[in-house]
Design a protein around this motif. Structure first.
Motif, PDB file in Angstrom:
ATOM      1  N   THR A 120       0.986  -1.153   0.257  1.00 31.70           N
ATOM      2  CA  THR A 120      -0.266   0.075  -0.295  1.00 31.70           C
ATOM      3  C   THR A 120       0.644   1.424  -0.375  1.00 31.70           C
ATOM      4  OG1 THR A 120      -1.664  -1.589   1.359  1.00 31.70           O
ATOM      5  CG2 THR A 120      -1.487   1.130   1.098  1.00 31.70           C
TER       6      THR A 120
ATOM      7  N   ILE B 131      -1.880  -4.436  -0.550  1.00 32.00           N
ATOM      8  CA  ILE B 131      -1.572  -5.347   0.947  1.00 32.00           C
ATOM      9  C   ILE B 131      -0.738  -4.671   1.524  1.00 32.00           C
ATOM     10  CG2 ILE B 131      -0.667  -7.375   2.076  1.00 32.00           C
ATOM     11  CD1 ILE B 131      -0.394  -8.912  -0.765  1.00 32.00           C
ATOM     12  N   ASP B 132      -1.621  -3.790   2.744  1.00 38.07           N
ATOM     13  CA  ASP B 132      -0.356  -3.119   3.741  1.00 38.07           C
ATOM     14  C   ASP B 132       0.846  -3.513   4.317  1.00 38.07           C
ATOM     15  OD1 ASP B 132      -0.653  -0.957   6.208  1.00 38.07           O
ATOM     16  OD2 ASP B 132       0.133  -3.002   7.466  1.00 38.07           O
ATOM     17  N   ALA B 133       1.727  -2.792   4.711  1.00 37.17           N
ATOM     18  CA  ALA B 133       3.560  -3.318   3.865  1.00 37.17           C
ATOM     19  C   ALA B 133       3.981  -4.405   5.263  1.00 37.17           C
ATOM     20  CB  ALA B 133       3.948  -1.386   4.321  1.00 37.17           C
TER      21      ALA B 133
END
Lengths: 568, 306, 336
Positions: free
Chosen positions: A403, A430-432
C-alpha cells in the motif's frame, strides 16, 4: 562570552585549516531535520531500518564510507587499503586498515583497534540478533595487530572486501560503552543504545524513541572547524507530504527525507523558493515479478511452489514480453516519481560498470507491437470478451503490491495498458507491514506470492552486486520447506544462470565481474520473469539557506553533515 | 407506506385511520425532513441513475486530462491520472452509501439488541457489558488484519472479489462499532425500566418481548436515531481508512472517503478534488440526520398530537 | 451502591485478564512481523536471528506468561523501588521491552503522556464545554436559526474526517497566515507566561480539529436527549408549579437528559489516553496514538499489548464510573 568564544573559534579555525576558514564549529546555530518516520533507536546494529542508520550516522562512523558518487572515502583511516598498496592481501583473504593518528571518541578517549574487534564480536554474537550481521558474512576473524592496525581475515577469497566496518550500516562502536551489552544483554543497555558514544560530528543530548533527537556538536571531532552547526534537532513523525510542507512551504525545517509524494505537488511546493529538492540514485529498482509457478488457490499448500507446477501462461516469454512492451515507463516516472525516478530495463541499473544496455528497447511503449506478440504466440480473443485466451486458458492476472499512493497509481496505469492488449487485471494492495513481513502463516507476504504478478522495489547495499545477483539461483526459491525464506521471488530457475553466479564468486578482475553481472542481468530480463520498471532514487529537500548537501544513495544521506553550513 | 395509505383511502372513512398515515402527515410538516428526504433521493438517483447519463468509466485513465480543473469534458475536473471526478463521484457514492447504510444498520441492530437485552434483563447485564468492554478494548487494526487474513479468500471465492470485499467491510465495520450504541441504549433502558408506565404494563402481565417492542424500544428511538446518523458518517470514513490501508476495496475502486483522502494532498492545487467528496459525505449525512429528526418527531405521539 | 462498585471492581480483574489474553491471541495471529520494516537487503537468515533474539521462537503460551509476569509483577515492583527507595529481591527483573526501541515500554508511555494529555485532553474538555450548551440551546429552541446552524456545523464536523480538517488548518494557519507551527515540539517545557503562549500556539490547531469532532458528536446526543425530556409530563408539572424556565430546563430537564451524554463522555475518556492517531500524525504530536500505530505497523507486540491493556483498564473503569453516575442522576436505577 559568546563573542570571545566566537573569536577564539575563528582564530583556531584560521590557524588549523585556512582553506575552510569561512566556517567554524558551532557558529551556525541549529539545524532542523525532519524524517517523517521517526528513528526508534540509535544503535544501527539493533535495528536495520534506514531511519535508524541515518540518525546514528551523525554520531557513529565506519572506517570508510561512500561519497555521493559511490566512491570509497576514508573516514577514520588515512587511506583505503587495496591490493596495490598492500592493504589487501594478494590472495584476497585479508584486509588491513590503519586508523589515523589521534582519533578520539567524543568522550575524549582514543579509538583503538580493539574497538573494531569488539564491534565485530558485538554484531556476530549468535544471541544478539544483530541486524547488520550480513556485513560480517565471510569474516573469519577481526584482530588488533597493534593499537591502530586492524586486520580482517576472510574464510575465502573476497574480491570485494569493503563490507565489514564500511558504510553507515556497520560503524564502529565503543568497546568501553558496550562491553556489558553483548548477546542477549544487548536490549538491556537502553542508555547506550539511545546515546552511543561515537567519533562523528555530533553527540546525542536527548533521545526520545520514535519522536525527536537532539544533538550537539562534538567538541572532540577530528576536523577542528566542523561541524558548522552547534545543535541538531532531528524530528520524526507525520507523513511525507507534511514533511515536504515543513521545509518547502513553512520553512520550519531545513532538511526533509524521503519525499515520495506526487511530483506535481512537490514541484509546486518547490516553486515557493524557500527550499530545493535533491535526488540521488543508488541501485533501487521498482520491478514486476511474474510468478513462474502456479498460484491457483485450488492447489492448496502447493500454491506458488515448484511442486505445484508451472504457471499456466506466465512462463511463456511472449506474455511477459507483451506485458513489458505495453508499459510506458517514462509516463510512470512522470506521474509517480518525477526527478526521483528514471525508466529502466535492467534489474541491475548501477554502478555504471555493471549496467547493461542490451534491453533498452523497452523504454518506448509499443501497444500494437505488444498485441502482435500475443497474437503471434497464439493468444487470441476468441469469445469477444476483450480477454485473450489459448487452449481455454484466459490471460487474467492478479496484480499485487504494498500500500503506497504511487504504487497504486502505477497499478492503475499498468492495468489500463494491459487491458488494452487483452489481459484482464485484478488489483490488490496489501499493508506494507504484512506484505514485507515474512510471517509464514500469512497468505499475503511477497515471498509467498499468492498472486500472478507483484511489484516492489529492491536494491543492494554498497556498490558490489555479487550477492544481489545470487538472489536468482534455483536454490533461493522460497517454499514451505524453508519457511518461505528465499530471495528468488519469481521462482526463476536456470542452471546456466547458476553457473554464472558461481563464476562471479571466483572472479576478482573488475572488468570481468562487470561482464558477468551484465550477462546475468540480460538473462533475467530476457526471460521476462522479471520486468524492471523504474530506477528509483532518494528524494529529499533542503532549505536554500542550507549549504553543502551532497545527497547520496550509496551511504547515509547525511554522510557529509559535518560539512553542512548555513548560508548568510 | 403510501400503498397502505391508498388502500385506506379507498375504503373510505369506515376503517380506522392507519397510524402510519398519521406519521406521514406529521413527517410532511417537517420542512427539514422533507428537504433531507428529497436530497437523499437525489443522491440515490445521482449514484444509481447518473452513470447512465454520464457514461465515462470511473477507472478509465485519460492521461491528457490529468490534474485538470472543471471543464465541459470533466465538470468536476480530473485526478492525477486523468480519471473523471464526476464518474468517480457516482461510482464512489454507490459504494459509500451502500457501505454506510448497511454497516450502520448492522451496527445499530447489534448495538440496540445488546443494549436492550442488557438493560432489560438484569442477569444478562453483567456478561453482555463485559463483552462490550472486551470489544471496546480490542485493537482495531490487528483485529482487522486477522479477520481479513482468515476470511478474505473464502469470501472472495464464494461471492466474487467485489461482493466478497463488500460483505467483509460491512461486517468489519459493523462488529467494531456497535458498542457505543449498546452502551447508550442500555443506559436509557435502565432508566426507562423504572418509569411508571413500564411498571404499569408489567403489572398487567405483559410478556417481556411485547414489553420491549411496545414500550421500551419506542422510547429509546432518539439516541438510536442520532447513532444512526453518526454511524453512517463513521462507516463511510472507516471504509476509506480500510481501503487506504489495503484492507478494503482494490485501490482503483473509488469511494467517497477514498476520493477525499486522495484529494487532501491536492488541497491547494485542485481544491475541487476535496470539495466535492467532502460536500457529498456531509450533505448525505446531514440529509439522513434531518430524515431521522423528522421520523423521530413523527413517531412521537406527544408531538404528533400537537 | 458501594457494594455494587466493589463487586464490579473485583469482577474487573478476571475480565481484564481475559481481555488481555484475547488481545494477545489477536496480536499473535495477526500477520505482521517485527522485521517487516527493515530494508530488503537484510537477508532472511539475519531476520530469523532477529526474531529469535526477540523471543518470537518461543511458544505463544510462554510469551503470554512472560508478559503477564513482566507487566503485573516486575513493572509494579520496579515502580515501588523507585518511589520508596527500598529494594525487593535481587532487582534483576526483566521489564516489558519494546521490540522496536529495545527499551522499556512503560518508560516510553510515560514519556508520551504529557503531549497526549495536553492535546487530546484539552480538546476533549473543550469539546464537552462547547457541546453541552449547544445541545441544550438547540433543543430548547428547536428549529430556530441557532439550532439549524448548530446541526449543520456538527454534521459537517462529524462527517469531514480529521485527516482533511487537519491539513486544511495547516494550509490556512501555517502556510498562508504563518500564525501557528505545523510541527508540534514535544521537548517544549512550559515554565513561564511566554513559554505558555508558545505551547498554546502549538496546541491550538490540533485542539480545534479534535474539539470540533468531539463537540459534534456530544452535542447531537445532548440535543436529542433534551428533546425527549422537554415534552415529558414532569416538565409540564414543574412549569405549572410556577418554577422559572431556568430551573425547569437547567435543573430538571438537563439532569434527566444526561444519561446518554454521560455514556458517550465516559466512552470517550479512555480514547483521550489512547490518543488520536490521525490528528497526532497530521500535527506530528507523537503522543500515545502515534506510539500505538507505529508499534502496530512494525509488529511490536509488547508495546501494542501493553498499550491496549492500559486502554482496556481505562475502558472498564470509566464504564463503571458511568454506571455509578446513572444511579446518581436517576436514583430509581438500582443495581443491587
Amino acid at each position: 562570552m559568546k563573542l570571545r568564544h566566537l573569536m577564539l573559534g575563528a582564530a583556531a579555525a584560521f590557524a588549523l585549516s585556512p582553506a575552510a576558514a569561512l566556517a567554524e564549529r558551532g557558529s551556525d546555530g541549529q539545524l532542523n531535520i525532519i524524517y517523517w518516520q521517526a528513528p526508534s533507536t540509535l544503535n544501527p546494529y539493533l535495528s536495520g531500518g534506514t531511519k535508524e542508520v541515518e540518525a546514528a550516522s551523525l554520531v557513529l562512523e565506519p572506517l570508510a564510507g561512500f561519497d555521493n558518487n559511490g566512491e570509497l572515502v576514508p573516514r577514520l583511516v588515512d587511506e583505503i587499503p587495496t591490493v596495490e598498496n598492500g592493504g589487501v592481501s594478494e590472495d584476497l583473504t585479508s584486509i588491513t586498515w590503519v586508523l589515523s593518528e589521534g582519533i578520539t571518541w567524543s568522550d575524549g578517549s582514543p579509538v583503538t583497534a580493539n574497538d573494531a574487534v569488539f564491534t565485530w564480536q558485538y554484531c556476530t554474537d549468535p544471541e544478539g540478533g544483530c541486524a547488520q550481521a550480513s556485513y560480517f558474512d565471510g569474516v573469519e576473524s577481526v584482530e588488533a595487530v597493534d593499537d591502530r592496525t586492524i586486520r580482517i581475515n576472510f574464510t575465502a577469497p573476497k574480491p570485494f572486501p569493503y563490507t565489514a566496518l564500511v558504510g553507515a550500516e556497520s560503524p564502529l562502536i565503543q568497546a568501553a560503552q558496550f562491553a556489558d551489552c553483548l548477546g542477549a544483554a544487548a536490549p538491556e543497555c537502553t542508555e547506550a543504545n539511545f546515546g552511543p558514544i561515537g567519533t562523528g560530528p555530533f553527540v546525542v543530548t536527548e533521545f526520545r524513541p520514535n519522536d525527536v533527537i537532539t544533538y550537539a556538536a562534538n567538541e572532540n571531532y577530528r576536523v577542528p572547524d566542523q561541524p558548522a552547526f552547534a545543535t541538531v534537532v532531528f524530528k520524526g513523525g507525520g507523513d511525507a507530504a507534511s514533511a515536504a510542507r515543513a521545509v518547502l512551504e513553512t520553512g520550519e525545517f531545513d532538511y526533509a527525507w524521503n519525499l515520495q509524494i506526487d511530483p506535481t505537488i512537490l514541484a509546486e511546493m518547490e516553486a515557493n523558493g524557500i527550499g530545493e529538492v535533491v535526488t540521488a540514485f543508488g541501485t533501487s529498482v521498482e520491478r514486476l515479478h511474474l510468478n513462474q509457478t502456479n498460484p491457483d488457490p485450488a492447489l492448496g499448500d502447493m500454491r506458488s511452489t515448484l511442486e505445484g507446477g508451472e504457471h499456466p501462461f506466465l512462463t511463456d516469454p511472449a506474455v511477459g514480453q507483451a506485458m513489458s512492451m505495453a508499459i510506458d515507463r517514462a509516463l510512470l516516472v512522470e506521474i509517480g516519481y518525477g526527478a526521483g525516478g528514471q525508466a529502466t530495463c535492467n534489474v541491475l541499473p548501477a554502478p555504471e560498470l555493471y549496467a547493461s544496455t542490451a534491453n533498452d528497447d523497452c523504454l518506448t511503449q509499443d501497444l500494437e507491437g505488444a498485441a502482435q506478440v500475443l497474437e503471434d504466440a497464439g493468444w487470441v480473443d476468441e469469445d469477444g470478451d476483450g480477454v485473450r485466451e489459448r487452449d481455454g486458458i484466459r490471460l487474467s492476472v492478479l496484480y499485487q503490491t504494498s500500500t503506497n499512493a504511487v504504487r497504486q497509481d502505477t497499478q492503475a496505469l499498468v492495468k489500463q495498458w494491459w487491458e488494452e492488449i487483452g489481459i484482464e487485471v485484478e488489483l490488490r494492495n496489501i499493508d506494507a507491514s504484512v506484505f514485507f513481513g515474512g510471517d509464514p502463516s500469512s497468505p499475503d507476504t511477497f515471498q509467498k506470492f499468492y498472486a500472478d504478478i507483484e511489484m516492489y522495489t529492491n536494491n543492494f547495499a554498497g556498490v558490489d552486486p555479487e550477492a544481489y545477483m545470487a538472489n536468482w539461483r534455483c536454490n533461493e526459491i522460497p517454499g514451505p520447506d524453508t519457511q518461505w525464506q528465499g530471495s528468488n521471488i519469481q521462482r526463476f530457475c536456470d542452471p546456466a544462470y547458476d553457473a554464472l553466479v558461481d563464476e562471479m564468486a571466483q572472479t576478482a578482475a573488475l572488468e570481468e565481474r562487470g561482464r558477468l553481472a551484465q550477462e546475468m542481468n540480460d538473462m533475467l530480463v530476457q526471460s521476462y520473469s522479471i520486468i524492471p520498471l523504474i530506477h528509483r532514487g532518494g528524494v529529499s529537500a533542503h532549505a536554500v539557506t542550507l549549504e553543502g548537501v551532497r545527497m547520496s544513495d550509496w551511504d547515509s544521506e547525511l554522510w557529509n553533515i559535518a560539512e553542512w553550513s548555513r548560508a548568510e | 407506506m403510501t400503498d397502505l395509505a391508498n388502500v385506506n383511502e379507498q375504503q373510505g372513512y369506515r376503517a380506522p385511520r392507519n397510524q402510519w398515515w398519521d406519521v406521514w402527515d406529521q413527517f410532511k410538516t417537517h420542512k427539514g425532513a422533507l428537504f433531507g428526504l428529497g436530497f437523499f433521493v437525489f443522491m440515490l438517483l445521482f449514484v444509481y441513475v447518473g452513470p447512465y447519463l454520464w457514461p465515462i468509466d470511473a477507472t478509465y485513465i485519460d492521461i491528457r486530462a490529468r490534474n485538470q480543473g472543471a471543464s465541459w469534458a470533466h465538470p468536476m475536473g480530473a485526478d492525477q491520472l486523468g480519471r473523471d471526478t464526476l464518474a468517480r463521484m457516482m461510482a464512489g457514492g454507490r459504494t459509500s452509501i451502500a457501505v454506510g447504510l448497511t454497516a450502520m444498520a448492522l451496527s445499530l441492530l447489534l448495538g440496540t439488541f445488546v443494549g436492550v437485552i442488557a438493560g432489560y434483563f438484569k442477569k444478562l447485564d453483567g456478561p453482555l457489558m463485559r463483552l462490550t468492554d472486551l470489544f471496546l478494548a480490542l485493537p482495531l487494526l490487528p483485529l482487522l488484519l486477522v479477520i481479513i487474513m482468515l476470511f478474505r479468500d473464502t469470501l472472495r471465492s464464494t461471492f466474487g472479489p467485489e461482493n466478497g470485499i463488500f460483505i467483509l467491510i460491512v461486517f468489519v465495520i459493523g462488529i467494531t462499532s456497535w458498542m457505543q450504541a449498546a452502551r447508550i441504549v442500555r443506559g436509557d433502558v435502565l432508566a426507562l425500566k423504572e418509569r411508571e408506565f413500564v411498571l404499569a404494563a408489567k403489572s398487567i402481565g405483559t410478556p417481556s418481548h411485547r414489553m420491549i417492542t411496545r414500550h421500551v424500544l419506542p422510547n429509546v428511538m432518539s439516541p438510536i436515531m442520532v447513532s444512526a446518523t453518526l454511524g453512517i458518517a463513521n462507516a463511510i470514513i472507516t471504509e476509506s481508512a480500510l481501503s487506504f490501508l489495503g484492507l478494503g476495496f482494490p485501490s482503483d475502486y473509488p469511494t467517497w472517503g477514498r476520493l477525499l483522502f486522495d484529494g487532501t494532498e491536492w488541497l491547494q492545487r485542485n481544491p475541487e478534488r476535496v470539495i466535492w467528496p467532502g460536500l457529498a459525505i456531509s450533505l448525505t449525512v446531514l440529509s439522513v440526520n434531518y430524515i431521522g429528526d423528522g421520523l423521530r418527531d413523527a413517531l412521537d405521539p406527544r408531538i404528533r398530537g400537537r | 451502591m458501594l457494594t455494587f462498585t466493589l463487586r464490579r471492581l473485583l469482577l474487573a480483574i478476571p475480565t481484564l485478564l481475559f481481555i488481555s489474553l484475547i488481545i494477545f491471541l489477536i496480536l499473535d495471529l495477526a500477520p505482521s512481523d517485527p522485521t517487516a520494516s527493515l530494508p530488503l537487503t537484510i537477508p532472511p537468515e539475519v531476520r530469523a536471528e532477529i526474531r529469535a533474539s526477540l523471543g518470537l521462537d518461543e511458544p505463544m503460551v510462554v510469551r503470554f506468561a512472560l508478559w503477564l509476569q513482566q507487566f503485573f509483577i516486575n513493572e509494579p515492583l520496579n515502580l515501588l523501588e523507585q518511589w520508596t527507595g527500598l529494594s525487593f529481591g535481587d532487582g534483576d527483573r526483566t521489564r516489558v521491552i519494546s521490540w522496536q526501541t529495545r527499551s522499556p515500554v512503560v518508560d516510553i508511555i510515560a514519556q508520551r503522556m504529557p503531549q497526549t494529555l495536553w492535546v487530546v485532553g484539552t480538546s476533549y474538555v473543550v469539546g464537552i464545554l462547547i457541546a453541552v450548551p449547544i445541545g441544550v440551546i438547540s433543543a430548547y429552541r428547536q428549529y430556530s436559526w441557532f439550532d439549524q446552524i448548530g446541526t449543520f456545523v456538527s454534521m459537517l464536523g462529524f462527517s469531514v474526517p480529521t485527516f482533511f480538517t487537519g491539513v486544511l488548518f495547516i494550509v490556512i494557519f501555517s502556510v498562508q497566515l504563518g500564525w501557528f507551527p505545523s510541527v508540534y515540539d514535544t521537548t517544549h517545557v512550559v515554565t513561564d507566561w511566554a513559554s505558555f503562549v508558545v505551547q498554546l500556539k502549538q496546541i491550538i490547531m490540533p485542539v480545534m480539529v479534535l474539539g470540533l469532532y468531539n463537540a459534534s458528536q456530544i452535542s447531537r446526543f445532548m440535543r436529542a436527549s433534551m428533546l425527549d425530556n422537554l415534552n415529558q409530563d414532569y416538565v409540564r408539572t414543574a412549569r405549572a408549579k410556577g418554577m422559572t424556565e431556568r430551573v425547569v430546563v437547567l435543573i430538571h430537564v438537563l439532569r434527566n437528559s444526561m444519561i446518554p451524554v454521560v455514556t458517550v463522555i465516559a466512552l470517550g475518556v479512555p480514547q483521550v489516553f489512547g490518543g488520536a492517531i490521525i490528528t497526532e500524525q497530521v500535527f506530528k504530536v507523537n503522543g500515545l496514538g502515534q506510539l500505538l500505530i507505529v508499534a502496530i505497523q512494525s509488529g511490536d507486540i509488547p508495546t501494542v499489548q501493553t498499550l491496549t491493556f492500559i486502554f482496556a483498564v481505562l475502558i472498564v473503569l470509566f464504564n463503571l464510573i458511568a454506571d455509578v453516575l446513572y444511579g446518581v442522576l436517576d436514583p430509581r436505577i438500582r443495581y443491587d
